[in-house]
Scaffold this active site. Structure first.
Site, PDB file in Angstrom:
ATOM      1  N   TYR B  53     -61.026 -15.291  -7.079  1.00 58.01           N
ATOM      2  CA  TYR B  53     -61.089 -13.836  -7.168  1.00 58.01           C
ATOM      3  C   TYR B  53     -61.024 -13.352  -8.621  1.00 58.01           C
ATOM      4  CZ  TYR B  53     -59.723  -8.966  -6.623  1.00 58.01           C
ATOM      5  OH  TYR B  53     -59.667  -7.601  -6.716  1.00 58.01           O
ATOM      6  N   ASP B  78     -50.966  -7.760 -11.502  1.00 57.41           N
ATOM      7  CA  ASP B  78     -50.501  -9.152 -11.581  1.00 57.41           C
ATOM      8  C   ASP B  78     -50.899  -9.812 -12.903  1.00 57.41           C
ATOM      9  OD1 ASP B  78     -53.250 -10.389 -11.106  1.00 57.41           O
ATOM     10  OD2 ASP B  78     -53.003  -9.266  -9.249  1.00 57.41           O
ATOM     11  N   ASP B 129     -51.404   6.742 -12.420  1.00 63.72           N
ATOM     12  CA  ASP B 129     -52.510   6.929 -11.495  1.00 63.72           C
ATOM     13  C   ASP B 129     -53.843   6.824 -12.245  1.00 63.72           C
ATOM     14  OD1 ASP B 129     -53.608   7.860  -8.899  1.00 63.72           O
ATOM     15  OD2 ASP B 129     -54.225   9.581 -10.123  1.00 63.72           O
ATOM     16  N   ALA B 130     -54.740   5.989 -11.718  1.00 60.94           N
ATOM     17  CA  ALA B 130     -55.998   5.728 -12.421  1.00 60.94           C
ATOM     18  C   ALA B 130     -56.898   6.967 -12.449  1.00 60.94           C
ATOM     19  CB  ALA B 130     -56.725   4.565 -11.760  1.00 60.94           C
ATOM     20  N   ASP B 148     -59.655  -3.591  -9.658  1.00 59.39           N
ATOM     21  CA  ASP B 148     -58.972  -4.664  -8.932  1.00 59.39           C
ATOM     22  C   ASP B 148     -57.888  -4.007  -8.083  1.00 59.39           C
ATOM     23  OD1 ASP B 148     -57.667  -6.934  -8.081  1.00 59.39           O
ATOM     24  OD2 ASP B 148     -56.646  -7.272  -9.988  1.00 59.39           O
ATOM     25  N   TYR B 217     -58.229 -14.670   1.930  1.00 51.96           N
ATOM     26  CA  TYR B 217     -58.627 -13.302   2.262  1.00 51.96           C
ATOM     27  C   TYR B 217     -59.274 -13.289   3.644  1.00 51.96           C
ATOM     28  CZ  TYR B 217     -57.711 -11.660  -2.524  1.00 51.96           C
ATOM     29  OH  TYR B 217     -57.107 -11.318  -3.712  1.00 51.96           O
TER      30      TYR B 217
END
Lengths: 295, 295
Positions: B53, B78, B129-130, B148, B217
């Site tokens: 991924y 992450d 917040d994006a 992501d 997934y």
């Protein structure tokens, strides 16, 4: 086939439970993948995703050689691979050697979209052991052999051993091709390694590994080992007999759901971890050699 | 994210359980996939297969444009995507906007092979917040934006809606690229369809769908939506900035485990069922158009 994880499908109804001379056979209706065939507790196919496996295992070899005529299927008692081979109008004979008649009977009852493959008049069914069958086969008889076996436990154990591959190679014409089910690149690297090693010794043409996405197989992928015998060179990576040019192939019985020439070429792209592991174990600079030519 | 089936990993030890302002955060040691990060009950990554991924979502966009300099990551707390972007020596700035600080802290504690991405001095972390972040971003600032996000439930809901994609497009330079996590081709065809539809309206360059094998997934695959803005044409299918030619990319911190240029090209090969479903719904002859050019 894989420790430490489980993939579960919701069962709506058990449709069949039986025990043949070889294995336990189970069919159930799932809530999200249609009907499911299970042998010895291992999912063999579901209606939702069987297209990926059946189409790839049949067309990867048959689209890699011009005008295949004589084809042998080892295993494949559900009929799905026969259905796919039927799309090829050049094919004159399709032998199938399945050891377990119960698989065929169960497929005819519960999986008509697969067992329809048996209705092709070119199909000749042999119920019995493939190793014995091949010992009585004329040398060089087949253009292509497709080994659609179950996992190498139970009746399929000897189908990953060297004598079996030697018998296969003998039954293929020069430049003939084998496509053999070859497990998951994520889970069974060592088994893949062993199979590649044996096939490199046995097949003097080329040996390649390909894979496809099949959600209900362990880790969501299945691999295929593609080998050719000495003779006219086979370039598995670029189909010389593209399915899009096989007359009627796309409309035959049902449209292709998964396979196309782009998917064929893409199937041979391998992640670095697989290239590296296989390469290191073999002491070779690249894992898959086409007679001196690096991929 | 998928009814009627379950994928279970054997838990050896629960390493962390917490609840942030946004979601439940869980880390456990599995017996076969290494450590696992779970958000709101959905597996986000495992040590065994995160390479697929992270490498694909980063290098599919960055290898499709020459010499990327300014990159934004939305989500990705992450650090794995940062680790991959770091391989690109042309990159000067890496902004990351992650809403949930707990994800970053947990990764730094339990996933050092991913959170190492934060150690690159080119990285600028924005916790927030994006959507807000992008509203205050200068028009045309980025060469590439990588979304992501977690699945579109909970905090990531608005990240699949049109205003968000418009804000992304605005923040990209002409000929800039977006790579957006885009679910499973086997399970979420309609969601993929919706996202493609929105992106076709928003991005005036090209819109493509790619996928990769990720065992943990749902259905064993994950998709990526690749879009470019109007400007210099981007040919996503043939990397102009191949990773094999990025100096040191293969050895940077750790070797690439999954991605290579063959895998890049192969990721865009789509099964017939996906081409057909998307095509029919759109009333177009082929599902993915590069401005008048059929794939």
């Amino acid at each position: 086939m894989y420790a430490g994880e489980a993939h579960s499908l919701e069962v709506e109804e058990i449709l069949y439970e039986g025990k043949s001379d070889y294995q336990e056979v189970l069919v159930f209706q799932s809530s999200s993948y249609g009907k499911v065939l299970v042998l010895d507790g291992i999912v063999q196919l579901t209606e939702k995703d069987e297209c990926a496996y059946q189409e790839m295992i049949a067309h990867l070899p048959l689209c890699s050689i011009p005008s295949p005529k004589a084809v042998l299927v080892v295993g494949g008692g559900d009929g799905g691979v026969l259905r796919e081979i039927s799309r090829h109008t050049s094919v004159e004979t399709i032998d199938i050697c399945e050891i377990d008649k119960m698989v065929i009977d169960v497929s005819k009852k519960f999986f008509p979209e697969l067992s329809i493959g048996f209705e092709d008049p070119r199909v000749h069914l042999h119920v019995g052991d493939a190793v014995e069958f091949l010992q009585h086969t004329a040398k060089g008889k087949y253009d292509a052999i497709i080994v659609d076996s179950s996992d190498p436990v139970g009746p399929a154990q000897e189908l990953v051993e060297k004598p079996f591959f030697e018998t296969i190679a003998r039954a293929l014409r020069p430049g003939g091709v084998l496509c053999n089910m070859a497990e998951s690149m994520w889970l069974h690297t060592h088994l893949i390694e062993d199979m590649i090693s044996i096939c490199r010794e046995t097949f003097k043409g080329s040996v390649h590994y390909a894979w496809a996405s099949v959600p209900t197989y362990p880790s969501g992928v299945i691999g295929f080992l593609l080998c050719s015998t000495e003779g006219p060179a086979v370039d598995f990576l670029n189909p010389v007999n593209p399915i899009e040019e096989v007359e009627g192939a796309g409309k035959h019985k049902r449209e292709l759901r998964f396979y196309n020439s782009e998917m064929h070429r893409a199937a041979f792209a391998l992640p670095n971890f697989l290239k590296r592991e296989v390469s290191l174990l073999r002491g070779a600079p690249a894992p898959f050699l086409v007679r001196g030519q690096r991929m």
